[in-house]
Design a protein around this motif. Structure first.
Motif, mmCIF file in Angstrom:
data_model
loop_
_atom_site.group_PDB
_atom_site.id
_atom_site.type_symbol
_atom_site.label_atom_id
_atom_site.label_comp_id
_atom_site.label_asym_id
_atom_site.label_seq_id
_atom_site.Cartn_x
_atom_site.Cartn_y
_atom_site.Cartn_z
ATOM 1 N N UNK A 13 0.847 -1.193 0.000
ATOM 2 C CA UNK A 13 0.000 0.000 0.000
ATOM 3 C C UNK A 13 0.884 1.245 0.000
ATOM 4 N N UNK A 14 0.704 2.104 -1.010
ATOM 5 C CA UNK A 14 1.414 3.376 -1.097
ATOM 6 C C UNK A 14 0.419 4.402 -1.629
ATOM 7 N N UNK A 15 0.225 5.502 -0.894
ATOM 8 C CA UNK A 15 -0.691 6.557 -1.339
ATOM 9 C C UNK A 15 -0.348 7.853 -0.615
ATOM 10 N N UNK A 16 -0.519 8.978 -1.314
ATOM 11 C CA UNK A 16 -0.332 10.274 -0.672
ATOM 12 C C UNK A 16 -1.276 11.293 -1.286
ATOM 13 N N UNK A 17 -1.567 12.322 -0.518
ATOM 14 C CA UNK A 17 -2.346 13.450 -1.000
ATOM 15 C C UNK A 17 -1.902 14.666 -0.200
ATOM 16 N N UNK A 18 -1.550 15.744 -0.915
ATOM 17 C CA UNK A 18 -1.022 16.932 -0.252
ATOM 18 C C UNK A 18 -1.564 18.206 -0.902
ATOM 19 N N UNK A 19 -1.551 19.274 -0.132
ATOM 20 C CA UNK A 19 -2.102 20.559 -0.510
ATOM 21 C C UNK A 19 -1.012 21.623 -0.402
ATOM 22 N N UNK A 20 -0.984 22.545 -1.356
ATOM 23 C CA UNK A 20 -0.089 23.695 -1.270
ATOM 24 C C UNK A 20 -0.831 24.777 -0.500
ATOM 25 N N UNK A 21 -0.427 25.005 0.738
ATOM 26 C CA UNK A 21 -1.110 25.951 1.613
ATOM 27 C C UNK A 21 -0.094 26.958 2.131
ATOM 28 N N UNK A 22 -0.044 28.122 1.477
ATOM 29 C CA UNK A 22 0.882 29.195 1.855
ATOM 30 C C UNK A 22 0.132 30.467 2.230
ATOM 31 N N UNK A 23 -1.218 30.434 2.188
ATOM 32 C CA UNK A 23 -2.019 31.545 2.648
ATOM 33 C C UNK A 23 -2.321 32.618 1.636
ATOM 34 N N UNK A 24 -1.867 32.481 0.401
ATOM 35 C CA UNK A 24 -2.101 33.510 -0.624
ATOM 36 C C UNK A 24 -1.571 33.010 -1.967
ATOM 37 N N UNK A 25 -1.417 33.938 -2.911
ATOM 38 C CA UNK A 25 -0.819 33.577 -4.199
ATOM 39 C C UNK A 25 0.618 33.117 -3.980
#
Length: 143
Positions: A13-25
């Motif tokens: 089992x290998x899985x990932x999910x990530x978000x770019x969260x820097x607060x603005x552009x």
């Protein structure tokens, strides 16, 4: 629960999910940059690094990857998914004075060897919106 690749009923089992969260552009920058998706939702197998923005295949196999972005339309947006140093797929939108926002994404199935790296790079002079849960990168082992 371990972040190492797990085997259940004979299947790794290998899985990932990530978000770019820097607060603005995020961007634009003078050079291409690998996006450091820093808010990790899932990282089964511990193969995604939020420091580098790269997924490193812990086992050989067939993997599915997807990435999406949101951005303002007054600047260009261009994201490219790489396997090692080879650009595989991309998504982009041109700068427009009459376009308030842009959205894009792409997906691909790749055969990887153990140690191959997959990452999303933002082209120079482009940007994405890095707030409000819009810009993501995910992948998982199919077989």
């Amino acid at each position: 629960m371990s972040d190492q690749p797990t085997e259940m009923a004979g299947k790794t089992k290998v899985a990932f999910s990530a978000l770019l969260e820097k607060g603005k552009a995020y961007g634009p920058f003078d050079t291409d940059v690998t996006l450091p998706y820093n808010k990790v939702f899932t990282n089964i197998g511990d193969a995604y690094s939020s420091c580098t923005g790269a997924f490193t295949a812990p086992v050989a196999g067939v993997y599915y990857f997807t990435f999406f972005y949101h951005a303002g339309g007054k600047q260009a947006s261009k994201l490219e998914l790489f396997k090692n140093s080879e650009m595989i797929v991309m998504t982009s939108d041109h700068q427009s004075g009459s376009d308030g926002a842009d959205n894009g994404g792409n997906a691909v199935v790749l055969q990887l060897r153990k140690g191959d790296q997959v990452y999303v790079r933002m082209a120079a002079n482009s940007h994405v919106w890095a707030a409000e849960n819009h810009t993501t990168f995910s992948g998982f082992l199919l077989s």
